[in-house]
Structures are given as C-alpha cells and as structure tokens.
Write a protein that holds these residues in place. Structure first.
Motif, mmCIF file in Angstrom:
data_model
loop_
_atom_site.group_PDB
_atom_site.id
_atom_site.type_symbol
_atom_site.label_atom_id
_atom_site.label_comp_id
_atom_site.label_asym_id
_atom_site.label_seq_id
_atom_site.Cartn_x
_atom_site.Cartn_y
_atom_site.Cartn_z
ATOM 1 N N GLN A 1 74.590 54.135 -11.731
ATOM 2 C CA GLN A 1 73.680 53.324 -10.909
ATOM 3 C C GLN A 1 73.587 53.855 -9.477
ATOM 4 O OE1 GLN A 1 74.663 49.423 -9.299
ATOM 5 N NE2 GLN A 1 73.411 48.563 -10.930
ATOM 6 N N THR A 2 74.742 54.136 -8.902
ATOM 7 C CA THR A 2 74.758 54.608 -7.521
ATOM 8 C C THR A 2 74.081 55.970 -7.404
ATOM 9 O OG1 THR A 2 76.932 53.614 -7.511
ATOM 10 C CG2 THR A 2 76.273 54.781 -5.544
ATOM 11 N N TYR A 3 74.402 56.838 -8.364
ATOM 12 C CA TYR A 3 73.828 58.179 -8.293
ATOM 13 C C TYR A 3 72.318 58.143 -8.482
ATOM 14 C CZ TYR A 3 78.588 59.857 -8.328
ATOM 15 O OH TYR A 3 79.881 60.100 -7.992
ATOM 16 N N ARG B 1 70.443 55.704 -7.645
ATOM 17 C CA ARG B 1 69.918 55.191 -6.373
ATOM 18 C C ARG B 1 69.711 56.331 -5.386
ATOM 19 N NH1 ARG B 1 73.673 50.610 -3.948
ATOM 20 N NH2 ARG B 1 72.332 50.480 -2.133
ATOM 21 N N GLU B 2 70.705 57.192 -5.333
ATOM 22 C CA GLU B 2 70.627 58.293 -4.377
ATOM 23 C C GLU B 2 69.491 59.251 -4.733
ATOM 24 O OE1 GLU B 2 73.624 61.220 -4.345
ATOM 25 O OE2 GLU B 2 73.496 61.522 -2.192
ATOM 26 N N ARG C 1 69.019 48.192 -9.657
ATOM 27 C CA ARG C 1 69.374 48.152 -8.245
ATOM 28 C C ARG C 1 68.909 49.404 -7.527
ATOM 29 N NH1 ARG C 1 75.236 47.588 -5.895
ATOM 30 N NH2 ARG C 1 74.642 46.960 -3.809
ATOM 31 N N ILE D 1 67.539 49.785 -4.813
ATOM 32 C CA ILE D 1 67.226 49.404 -3.440
ATOM 33 C C ILE D 1 67.593 50.557 -2.508
ATOM 34 C CG2 ILE D 1 67.438 46.927 -3.785
ATOM 35 C CD1 ILE D 1 70.330 47.188 -2.801
ATOM 36 N N PHE E 1 69.222 53.122 -0.142
ATOM 37 C CA PHE E 1 70.641 53.451 -0.190
ATOM 38 C C PHE E 1 71.128 53.924 1.176
ATOM 39 C CE2 PHE E 1 73.947 56.591 -1.703
ATOM 40 C CZ PHE E 1 74.886 55.612 -1.965
#
Lengths: 167, 585, 388, 306
Positions: free
Chosen positions: A101-103, A105-106, A120, A122, A124
């Motif tokens: 998820q974080t990656y 996002r990036e 998510r 959104i 970052f």
C-alpha cells in the motif's frame, strides 16, 4: 537455489531467469500480476521488499518491478510488468501484501501510476503539487528550480567546450 | 523487579568527578586528523587550469574564473573558485586533479554574515595544515595508456614495414575514455583540432563523426595521425600523472576505419570565378588548396617533383608513413577539384610574376630544401651525405647499398632519427652523434626508444671536429665530448666542447642532419628588395601575405616549427587569409 | 515544500479541533515535524481521546530531497557523495550498497583487503548507529544521561572515522572497486583499544538503563509486534529478530567479508519495546566481537581496483538489486542502467518505508501519548530514508 | 518605614536569586554526571535576564497573558508564609500551613488558566498532567504533614520550626531536634512527594520534552517565559524551604541555605539517573507505597506521642 527455480517454474508455469547474486527476474503481463503474486505468496515469498517504477520514456512504457523475497530459499525475485505510459493504470496488490500500500502510494505520487483498488492513494510526500509527477523523465528539475528559486544553473557553462573559439 | 535494579541506576554518579569527554572550545581545540576534508586550498602556480575539478563537482560549487596568472604552454589563466555554501567536501576534485595542486586543508571554520565571503578563491603558495591530499595511486585518471601492438625490433629492421599496427576498436574506446575534456590540447595543436570532440565520438563508436570533426581543421588527419609532433600529447594533463592520452593513435585509428573520405565528408562546392595558384604540393600547399577549394575557388597546384606530397613523401621513410596513406589523402583532396601539376618548377620555366598576373593570388609553400652543414675540415666529399637528399634518394626508390658500412649521423632531430633508422634498414652499422644531452633532443621520445631497440649506438654529448680522409674517402671522424653550460636561464643549455679530449671513430659515411632552411634564391632574383626577408624567412602578416600583394607564404619556409601539422595550420590560415584578401579586394 | 510547512503550522495553531461530525469527541494532535520526540523531520497526525490514540497517520515528506531524481542526473561517481546523505545516523550502508550495485553491474572486482576494510567501516557505523539508538531511546523515556554518554562514546568512533576517511559523518569513503584510501598507521590498534573501552562502557549503560527497573516498567509489553504480524508487515532487521525470527542478511546472503566471520544471530521472543531495545543491546556486543575478528583476519594488499575515468564512465546495461543488513533493517539499492554515463533509475529501499508508515500507524493505535515517541524510536525509524 | 515592607520586598528577590542559583549549580552537577562540563553556574541569570528583555510576539488573549502573572503572584504570596530559617516569616498565624498548601496550588492553577487559553494541545496535556500529578502527590504529602501537626500540636509553620530549635553554634550541632529523626517515615514520604512537587524525574511528565514538547511552556515566549522560569526558581526555593522548615528546621539563617540546597541536590541525584513514569504510573506510584507509608507514619506518630 537453482533447484527451487526449476520447481517454481514447474508449479507456476512462469518463465523465471536466474541472475547475478541471489536474484531472479520474471516478466509477466500487466493483467496477470495479481494472480502471479498470489501464486508466489503461496510458494513462500512472504516478504514484499519494494516496488520500483522505471520510466522508459523512449518506449512509452512504465516498468513496474515488484521485489519479493523468499526467506527459506534465499531468492530475491523481481516481477516486472510493462504498462502503457499514457494510460498508467494497474490493479493493486495491497490486499495481497499489506505493505505494498505504501509503495503504491509513492509510485502513484512520483509517477502518476494509478492503482485500481488501493484504498489509500492519498498524497504521500508531496503536497499542493501542480506539475507533472516529478519522477517522470520529462519533468525537468532544473527548469523547475530556476522558476521556483531563481537560481542559476551552470551545467551548460561547465561542459561548454572552451575550444569553440577556434571554429 | 529486584531491589538491585531500582538502586543500580545510582551507579551512574561515579562519573561525577571523572573527566568529561567534551571539549571546552575555545580554551581547548581539537586538531582534525591528517586526512580531514576541510576548506579548499590551491597552489595557483602549480595549477594548470584544466577545469577537471569543475566538471567532477556534483554541486557545481567550483567555478573556473580567469585570473591574473602567468600563462605558460599547456596552461590556461583559469583557476578554480569554490563556493563553500555549495561544497559538500567530498574531495573528488582533489582526487581527479591531475597536477595535485588542489587539496583540502584541515581548516573548517569560517564565520561571516556576508554570504559572498563563502566564495573562496583558494590561492595559496605555501602548504599549511594539509588535510585530504591527492594520493597518486588513488588518482581517478587511469595513468597508463592503451597498449598497441608493435613489430619486434629484430623483425622490423629488415624491412620498411610500419612499426605500429594501430589500435583495435575496444582499446581505442577505452583509451578515449581517459580524456578529461579540458581542451588544453586544442590550444597547443597548431591546427586547433577539436580533440576532445572527436575523442568523444570515438568512444561513442561513431568514427565517421570523429573523422568529420578532424577534417574541419586538418585535411591530412590520417598523415598527422601517423606522424606528428603531437604537441597535444605534450601538454595533456593526464601526462602529468602517467602517460598522456594517445591522441595521435586515436586519430590514426579513426581515420583508418574510413575507406573513402568522400563518402562521409560533405564537399559540395559553390564555384567562384577567381583562380588561385599554389606552389609546392606539400602539407601546407595541400591543406591550403583543400580549404580554399571548399570555398569555391579554382586551384592549381604546381609541384617540382613527379609526385605530390612534398616532404611527407620524400623526407619521411615509409616505415613511419606508408605511401598508401599519402595517396589516400591526396586522392581525396584532388577529388574536390584541386588540380595538381607535377613536374612543374616555378622560377625556372614559369616565374612567380607570371603566376601573379595569371592568378588572383599565389600561395608559396616550398618548404625547407637547403640543408645546413657543419663546416668542419674534410667535410666536403661524395660520401658526406645530407640527410634530406639521402632520404629523398631512398624514398624515390634509388638503390643505395649500405650493407656492412659504418655510418655516422650527426644531429638530434626527427630527420636524424629517420636517417639513422633508414640506414639501419639498409644494413649499415649506425652511430648517432649529438652535442647536447639526450633530454634536449628535439626528436620524439618514442622514436629514440625505437631507434635504440633497433641497435643504434647513441653518442650523446659529442661533437665531430674533423673528418679524416684517405684517398678522398672517409676513414675516420675526430670528435670531442662536450660539457653542458646551464648559465643562460630559460634557454637550452649550451654545449661546451672539451677540446683536449680528442677521440676518433672509424666510419665510412657521414650523414648530416643538423637542420635545413628555405631556398629563397628564385624569389630574391625576381622580386629583389621589394620582398622583405628576416632571418632567412619571408616576413608575413597575420594573413600570411608578404610585402607583395597577392603573394602568400606558408609551411616550413615561413614558420619556425618546421613540422607537418604547423604547415597544415599555415595552409588553413592562408586559405582564410586569401579568402579575406580576395573578398576585400 | 515551503507552502506545506506553513500550512501545517497553521493547522497546528488551530490545535484542538473538536470535530462536530464525528460521534466521538477527539482532538487532533500533531507530532512533528519539529518535535524533540521525533527522529528527524517527520510528522504523525494523531486523533486522541483524552490520553488514548484512536487513529494515527504518518506524515512524511518534510525532508524530501529528491535524491532518486538527482541521481538520475549525475554521473556514476558523482552519486557517491550524494548517496550517503540519504540516512544520517548510518550513512555508510548507502555507500557500500551503491558501490556493490555498480560493481555487480560492471563486474569490477573488489580486492580482499578492501572488502575487509568496508566491513570494518560498516560494523563501526553499526556501533555508532546503535549508540545513537540507545541514547535516543533513553531520551524518549526521559533519561538524558544516557544520550550524553552514548553520544560521547559515539564520538570516539567518529574520531576513528575521521582518521580513516577524513570526515566524521558523511565519510564518502567507499567507491566502486574498493575504498578511497588505505588504513592509516596504527588504525587497527586504536580501533582495538576503543572496542575494549566500549565493552566496559556497555556494562555501565546496563546499570543506568538496560537493567533499570523503571525502564523495564515503561517498556515491557508496549508496542508488541508478534511473529505473524512481523511477517505480514514485511518487518526486517533487529525488529524482526525481536519478534523471534532469526533472520540476518549477513548470515543468509553474506556479502563483503561476512562469510569469513563467526557470529550469532541474536533474537528475543516478546516482540515488544523491551525486546527491540535488548536485541540491539546484545547485538552491540556481538558486533564488537565481529570487529575483533575482522582486525585479526585483515589481509594485506591493494584496496582499490580502478574503474574508467569517471567523467566518461559508462556502465553496462542491466539492473541489479543489492541489499545489506543495516541497524534499521534491510537496506537495498535497485540500480537500473541503460548503458549511458548516468544511471537510468536508482531506487533506494529504506527499511523505514515499511516500518515507519503502516507498521507505525498500526502500533500507535490504542497507545498513550507518552508512548508515541518511544515506540517510534524503538522501531528505529529514520525518516530521511522514507523521504529520500 | 516598616521593616515588614522591606522584608516583603526583599524576600522574593532573595528567593529568586537563590532559586536560579540552585538551578544553575544543579545544571553543572547534572552535566558532570553526563560527562559534560556544562554551562557556567550563572547561566540561568543570563538566560532569565535575556528572556525578560525580549519582546513577546504572540498572545492568545487576556488570560493567556495573565496566567504567568497569576502564577508568579501566587508564588510570591506563598513566600510570605515561609520562614527563612529561624527568622520568622512576615505573616504567621495558626493554620498557616494549611493556607500554604492552598497557596502552592495557585501557581499551577493560574498557569492552567493561561495555558488553556493558548489552546495548544501540548500545553493542555501538560497542564492536565500537572494537575493529575498534583492530585497524586498532594494526598501522601498532606498525610505526612498531618503527622507533623499531630506531633507538634501546632498548625503554624513558624511554631513547627521553633519546636525543632536548639542551641546552635558553629561548633555544636543540635540537629537531633529535627522532626526527621522524630518522624522518619513521614520525612521519607514528604521527600518522595517533594520530587513530584519539584517536577524532577521520574515525575517530570508536565514538561516531558520528548512527549509533549515542554508542555505548558510551548506557547509562551519572551517575558512570559521569563516569568515562568522565575516562577520555577521560586517554586524550587519555596518547596525546598518548606521541607527544610518542617523536617530540618530550627537552624540559624546561615544553615538554612545549605540545607535547602542539599534537599534540592538530593532530588537531583534521583533526577539524573532515572527515566520518567507514564502519568498513570506516577499516579499509581504515589497512591501506592508513599500513601501506605504516610498512613504508617501517622500511626507511628500516634504511638510516639503516647
């Protein structure tokens, strides 16, 4: 490691190439990425290491590289997909590997690649960003800095041949 | 939870009266380590202004600024100025600096409210508190040049085949990577060839582009790649830490990959009416003809000998410069429309005045044809040869048999080298007499090395004083050793002969190679006083035009360098000059 | 970036935002980016009810220097001074990784001695980073004596770094093909005596901090990551070992001189704050042992194999992922070259990206405000490598 | 001129100077523990003067500005009831010990008022913690005082001091009259509570830099911050003086300053080597062992009187 790769090839039917060090790479179609990662997770690739996007602007593609790590077999697998640079949409894998998820996002922020299904996406790191996504090759940092901070860029001057005076 | 664990932390109080490990600045001061990367310092006299530091700096903290320094050969007046607001103190500039003039000191404090004071011009003549310094073994520039295959001396003395095979592509690419791109070589080169540009093209594998760049400044690039005085390599900063970039061999490599220059170089010409005559088809004349022809003029070249090429053809032996190279270049030049009239000596049948009437301008580049002589007793005779005529004879195919004969060559220039090596190839035992030290020899280091390999005995610091003849034939040479006199500063040391130590050497033939000058007799006869001559050479202006309108001089007869590349440069300059002259007429 | 800071500030001044739409009254509480309890310029937006946090949202981006983009515009050697700036407390892993990646791509061999020297530098950096960590963790719990001690001891390591590399923090010492200079005179002796001092010092730290009752009271059972969660969240490094999984890149896929070194992989079972600190504390002693072995086994010879002139250096086409074990977890570099003088893409995989965003958000939920900074610090998050 | 007015004017100045000096020397000692040299002992004076000389840029309303002033005023009023060694205070009457217990609270409450107006969550949390902590340590402390009152049969601080007085000289030490020896358990309880009152670790939750960024002080700057520093200095003086008066009292004036300083140093020794409690843990701690000890102390006192 080689045995494991052959076994993996047999089980999943994927065309995996062994590379330098502890690495292997694999190229799949954009549509099959979810299925592939699900299969690989079942085979023991539990660690989602990172997700990289590479902008091959000349070929008009973004290459997404999913890095997976198999702890027992000590194999780092790079799963690569190519997506169209003009319509960069791909399905999310954040429900398979939660940290993806974080990656994602990036990557969404830096390259503008859309991940369908990621809950998510959104902002970052950047905020109030009106330009094109900054990590794309066609984003000119020098121009941006020149406009933003009125600094001088001496690159051309430094690499300007001094012998032009003899022409 | 033990009681012990509750009370244990109080053990920390034992440090109450121990010596703290902080430092009370400024009462105490800590001296940074010997490798500390602090503020830049530059020894401005040692710096050559190549600008490598500016290029490697990732933050653009270094700017090369023009400064008031003495500009020697192979240096510029540019010196680095460092903006310490941008510097990240990585020391890459120190590691790449070829001279080692730039280093980082152990000082790191600078306090000021004025931003401009952080831009420091590191101008230091004495070393103090040196920190990070250049370590030669960690220099970022590879010190050794790419190796070239070479025919072994035993084999090569037997024939006139070329000594060097030439670079192969991978080595040429690797070698081209060593270029710093500073352009000092461009300043040094007489023709100002854009060396970094074509080296870049070579390492990118684009040899055609490289040749195109070369021909902008030098139509005899391949010849210059084969034989050249390569001033460029002498000033190359890479040479300070190791061997300079092999610019000459790179040029040779690139040109030899091209079969026919006509195919890659654009020679479309807009014809003009004016006709220009060239006297002498040597390097100067040919380059003049080529560049002026490209401007559209009609060119007639007059050559005394049967073949065009001048000194390149007649003076340089074929083991150094293969004939097919000269033929290839001249073929390309004539293919542009330049007409070469061979066997036509101007001054005898046709006069210069006639040419001046018939043509809009005349360029004279007849070269140095009159050899100097030693002027010692017993010198005159059939077996005292002049190096140029000797080489001319050999190169035109005249059979000269020197097998088993002892030959003494006098001189230390490239002509002397050609003479000794040619004689060696003709089977003679060769001695070389030179009056100064070996380091003072004008000849190439490489040629000296090769000559020694071929078994030629160098008699360094000797001066022949008398030739002993028996029945008109040379029997021996009397010579004395010399001492060097360094009293005149800035000049080459003077040889002082030790007259009381006379030695003799038995020889059969003497070849003199102590230099030559231009033969201006025809010109003097025709023009008389109106042609200004100084030190045996015609006086020319910046366009290379002499005191007579429309008459231009160039090549060896007008410049001091007396080599091919300067002649080529003269030809190009004269072409510009003639063009200007004719445009403004 | 400037705009963002201002905006955040104005929000911060707004302070207690009683949101009327929600049924629960919570207030929004901002930690960072300028906050003494945070490891660098990093923010967490918290929704708190009283002292309890009901939602946490990591807010990085204050230290975004676009290194990945900058590296695409610089020549390969010019990136060496750049990469070390990605993570401040432990910059050497970046240098080592970047060099290793380029070496793998181009096939430049590293001399044996250079491998050992690199390992020494990496292990010294690990000690320094752990000392930083101990101090930081103690400070978040309110004990300011330990940071003063441990930062002071760290300075002795930095002194040695200065002697070896010419700089204290950003060493810029490793480069493709080896290291930039050989060891200075008497370096190994000095290092050895420092290691003996550190061995004694860690016992003194025990007394004031690691064995202290209050420390155990504050840390046991706080911020637990159990085994399953650790695997699910791809946790790496000491944080993973604290959860009872013996996994160490130095052991699994050894690099540099690690194949020749004997050492144990330290694990703890609880996965809480206390375990995470203690894993590192025990590894500190293990690292001293590793360094002693390295000093003993240090071979002689060259320390650098030359690469082409850096201004014209082209690296072969290809891509490679290399990784090392840093004090924070798996540190990886993915370098893609298109055969030109500049890299096509360099992706830095910092461990904090996985630990600092989703894992942190998950761990902070339900905690007390007093435990936010300690938990963040116990995960050893280095915000600069999230932002890059 | 009345000598009382002189006293009223001089007492705060002396107290502030002493308090700041204690902080300064304390910093030096802590620095040594931490293997530093630390700032010079007069650093605190310089800082305070600098802060007072500064302009205050931002304000969040009347009460925000009034908070520190209220706090300072409360502390100064309290000061009038505290005997300076055997010298009697300006105001003294039966029951003033109870009044002092109330007055000590004025300062934090005033601060709470001001900080609350500032509406910074860090400040609010800090203040909430401060009040909670007060709740925590007041209970055992009041119980400890209760045993003292029981023992001395007086509620006047001056009389408590007098009750411990003996014959004092440089050569002769008559400290055995101290209540510390008569009521050791209560003295220990009071000292533990003093740690919390002074806000030293492990009870510095109010300012806790790593958690809430210095809590109440976060929004204040310039003169207000200067006033808060002065208030802190006054507090250190008042609280150590109160402890000395009650448990180590009766000595002459020259003994009073070293005594208060020693009490301060004792709390520093603990402060230097401990981390801090979570606020809940602090509450639990105070309502645990010290509370039980305080009750035991009362029982002990009752036994002793009989």
């Amino acid at each position: 490691m080689s045995d494991f790769i052959t076994r993996l090839k047999n089980i999943t039917g994927l065309n995996i190439h062994k590379e330098k060090l502890y690495q292997a790479s694999l190229k799949v179609d954009k549509e099959k990425i979810r299925k592939t990662l699900l299969d690989l997770k079942k085979e023991g690739f539990l660690q989602f290491t990172t997700l990289t996007c590479i902008d091959w602007i000349e070929e008009k593609t973004f290459q997404l590289v999913y890095h997976l790590w198999h702890r027992e077999e000590k194999l780092h697998l790079k799963v690569k997909i190519d997506i169209d640079r003009d319509a960069p949409i791909v399905e999310t894998v954040s429900d398979i590997y939660i940290v993806a998820q974080t990656y994602e996002r990036e990557v969404k922020e830096m390259f503008g690649v859309d991940f369908k299904g990621n809950k998510r996406l959104i902002p970052f790191i950047l905020e109030d960003w009106n330009e094109i996504p900054p990590m794309r090759r066609d984003f000119n940092t020098r121009e941006y800095v020149k406009d933003m901070y009125e600094t001088e860029d001496r690159t051309e001057e430094i690499f300007k041949p001094r012998w032009k005076k003899y022409d | 939870m033990a009681w012990n664990d509750i009370l244990k932390p109080l053990s920390g109080w034992k440090f109450l009266f121990k010596k703290p490990h902080t430092i009370r600045y400024p009462k105490e001061d800590k001296i940074p380590s010997e490798r500390y990367r602090g503020i830049h310092t530059n020894m401005i006299d040692k710096c050559i202004g190549c600008g490598s530091c500016e290029k490697i700096c990732m933050n653009q903290a270094i700017t090369m600024k023009e400064m008031d320094v003495e500009v020697k050969e192979g240096t510029t007046n540019l010196r680095p100025v460092v903006d310490h607001g941008r510097c990240c103190y990585c020391g890459l500039c120190v590691d790449i600096c070829p001279t080692g003039s730039l280093w980082l000191s152990r000082d790191y404090r600078h306090l000021s409210e004025d931003i401009d004071t952080f831009i420091i011009d590191p101008n230091v003549k004495e070393k103090e508190r040196e920190g990070w310094q250049k370590a030669p073994e960690f220099s970022l520039i590879p010190p050794e040049r790419g190796k070239m295959e070479e025919i072994p001396p035993e084999k090569r003395v037997k024939s006139f085949m070329e000594v060097f095979v030439g670079y192969t592509e991978p080595i040429a690419k690797e070698e081209a990577q060593r270029c710093l791109g500073c352009g000092l070589c461009v300043d040094a080169c007489a023709t100002h060839m854009h060396i970094p540009d074509y080296l870049k093209a070579i390492r990118e594998g684009n040899n055609e582009e490289a040749v195109r760049i070369m021909f902008k400044n030098n139509p005899l690039s391949e010849i210059c790649g084969t034989v050249c005085t390569h001033f460029c390599e002498n000033v190359c900063p890479v040479g300070i830490i190791g061997e300079p970039v092999a610019i000459q061999w790179e040029k040779e490599f690139a040109t030899r990959t091209i079969e026919d220059y006509k195919k890659i170089i654009d020679t479309t010409i807009k014809e003009k009416k004016e006709r220009v005559a060239v006297v002498g088809a040597g390097p100067a004349g040919l380059s003049f003809a080529f560049y002026l022809r490209l401007k559209g003029y009609k060119i007639d070249v007059f050559e005394k000998y049967e073949k065009p090429g001048g000194m390149m053809l007649l003076g340089i032996p074929s083991y150094r410069l293969p004939r097919k190279v000269i033929e290839k270049e001249i073929k390309f030049i004539t293919s542009t429309g330049v007409k070469i009239h061979t066997g036509t000596q101007i001054g005898k049948k046709k006069t210069f005045k006639e040419l001046l009437k018939k043509y809009s301008a005349v360029f004279v580049a007849t070269g140095n044809t009159k050899p100097y002589t030693m002027g010692i007793p017993g010198e005159e005779g059939k077996d005292t040869l002049q190096a140029i005529s000797f080489l001319y004879d050999v190169n035109t195919g005249k059979k000269i048999d020197l097998k088993g004969k002892k030959v003494l060559v006098v001189g230390g220039g490239n002509v002397a080298m050609d003479a000794i090596r040619t004689s060696r190839r003709l089977g003679a035992d060769v001695y070389l007499s030179y009056r100064r030290r070996e380091v003072d020899m004008p000849a190439d280091e490489l040629e000296r090395k090769e000559a020694k390999e071929e078994g030629i005995e160098f008699m360094i610091q000797t001066l022949p004083i008398e030739v002993i003849r028996e029945k008109g034939k040379i029997k021996a040479v009397k010579y004395v050793p010399t001492d060097m006199d360094f009293s005149e500063k800035g000049k080459r040391p003077k040889p002082v002969p030790r007259m009381n130590d006379v030695r003799t050497l038995e020889v059969d033939i003497i070849i003199e190679a102590i230099g030559q000058g231009p033969d201006l007799t025809y010109l003097e006869q025709e023009f008389g006083e109106s042609l200004k001559i100084e030190k045996g050479k015609p006086v020319v202006d910046k366009n290379l035009m002499c005191s007579i309108k429309g008459l231009f001089f160039g090549g060896d007869m007008a410049n001091k360098q007396n080599d091919i590349v300067s002649a080529v440069a003269d030809g190009r300059r004269a072409a510009e000059g003639v063009h200007n002259y004719l445009q403004n007429k | 970036m400037k705009q963002k800071t201002e905006q955040k500030k104005s929000l911060n001044q707004g302070g207690k935002n009683m949101t009327e739409e929600k049924s629960i009254d919570f207030f929004e509480y901002f930690i960072g980016p300028q906050h003494p309890g945070i490891t660098g310029n990093f923010g967490v937006i918290l929704n708190a009810v009283g002292d309890e946090i009901i939602k946490a949202q990591a807010n990085p981006g204050y230290l975004h220097r676009a290194f990945e983009k900058l590296m695409e515009q610089r020549m390969y050697l010019q990136n060496v001074p750049l990469v070390c700036r990605i993570c401040v407390p432990e910059p050497d892993v970046n240098e080592a990784l970047y060099s290793m990646a380029i070496e793998t791509l181009t096939g430049i061999e590293v001399p044996e001695r250079a491998k050992y020297i690199r390992t020494i530098v990496l292990e010294m950096a690990r000690l320094a980073a752990y000392l930083f960590y101990f101090g930081g963790t103690a400070a978040t719990l309110g004990l300011y004596t330990l940071p003063n001690w441990s930062f002071g001891d760290r300075d002795y390591i930095l002194d040695l770094f200065e002697e070896l590399t010419g700089a204290r923090i950003y060493h810029i010492y490793m480069q493709p093909g080896g290291v930039r200079r050989d060891l200075p005179k008497d370096f190994t002796k000095k290092l050895y005596s420092l290691l003996q001092t550190l061995k004694k010092r860690i016992k003194e730290y025990d007394g004031i901090f690691f064995d202290a009752a209050l420390f155990k009271k504050r840390t046991k059972g706080v911020g637990v990551i159990n085994k399953d969660m650790a695997i699910e969240y791809s946790v790496t490094g000491p944080n993973l070992r604290a959860s009872g999984i013996a996994y160490d890149i130095r052991k699994d896929t050894p690099y540099l001189a690690y194949p020749d070194i004997n050492f144990n992989v330290i694990t703890e079972n609880e996965g809480d704050f206390y375990s995470r600190v203690m894993v590192r504390r025990r590894e500190f002693e293990e690292d001293i042992k590793i360094l002693e072995q390295l000093i003993d086994k240090l071979p002689s010879g060259e320390v650098w194999n030359r690469y082409p002139m850096p201004l014209n250096w082209k690296v072969e086409k290809g891509d490679v992922y290399v990784k090392v074990e840093s004090t924070k977890g798996e540190y990886g570099y993915y370098v893609v070259s298109d055969g030109s003088e500049k890299p096509r893409r360099i992706h830095v995989r910092g461990p904090s990206m996985t630990h600092g965003i989703m894992l942190l958000e998950k761990l902070l939920k339900g905690q007390r405000i007093a435990d936010i900074s300690p938990i963040m610090f116990s995960l050893d998050i280095c915000p600069p490598d999230i932002d890059r | 001129m009345n000598i009382n007015i002189l006293y009223a004017a001089l007492a705060p100045i002396v107290a502030i100077l002493l308090g700041l000096l204690y902080i300064g020397i304390g910093r030096k000692i802590i620095a040594r523990l931490q293997r530093r040299y630390g700032p010079p002992f007069y650093q605190q004076y310089i800082d305070t003067i600098k802060l007072l000389a500064k302009k205050t840029v931002s304000s969040h309303g009347v009460f925000f500005s009034l908070g520190p002033i209220m706090g300072l005023a409360g502390s100064m009023v309290t000061l009038l009831f505290i005997p300076f060694g055997s010298a009697a205070p300006l105001l003294s009457f039966h029951g003033d010990i109870i009044l002092v217990m109330y007055l000590v609270v004025i300062a934090p409450l005033g601060m709470a008022l001001g900080v609350g107006e500032g509406s910074n969550p860090n400040g609010s949390i800090g203040m909430a913690r401060g009040l909670t902590l007060m709740l925590a340590y007041e209970v055992p402390f009041v119980l400890a005082l209760f045993s003292v009152v029981l023992y001395t049969h007086t509620t006047s601080i001056a009389q408590i001091v007098q009750s411990q007085a003996g014959e004092w000289s440089l050569l002769k030490f008559h400290g055995f009259n101290w209540l510390t020896f008569a009521l050791p358990i209560s003295a220990i309880v009071a000292d533990i509570c003093l740690q919390g009152m002074l806000g030293e670790k492990p009870f510095d939750q109010v300012i806790a830099p790593h958690e809430i960024a210095s809590g109440p002080m976060v929004e204040y700057g310039g003169k207000y911050l200067g006033m808060m520093v002065i208030n802190h200095a006054l507090h250190i003086y008042i609280e150590t003086a109160l402890f000395v008066d009650i448990f180590l009292g009766g000595g002459p004036v020259w003994f009073f300053i070293p005594a208060t300083f020693s009490v301060f140093i004792l709390s520093l020794i603990i402060n230097g080597v401990l981390p801090r409690f979570r606020i809940g843990q602090a509450l639990k701690f105070y309502w645990g062992v010290p509370l039980i000890l305080a009750v035991i102390g009362i029982i002990y006192t009752m036994v002793v009187i009989k």
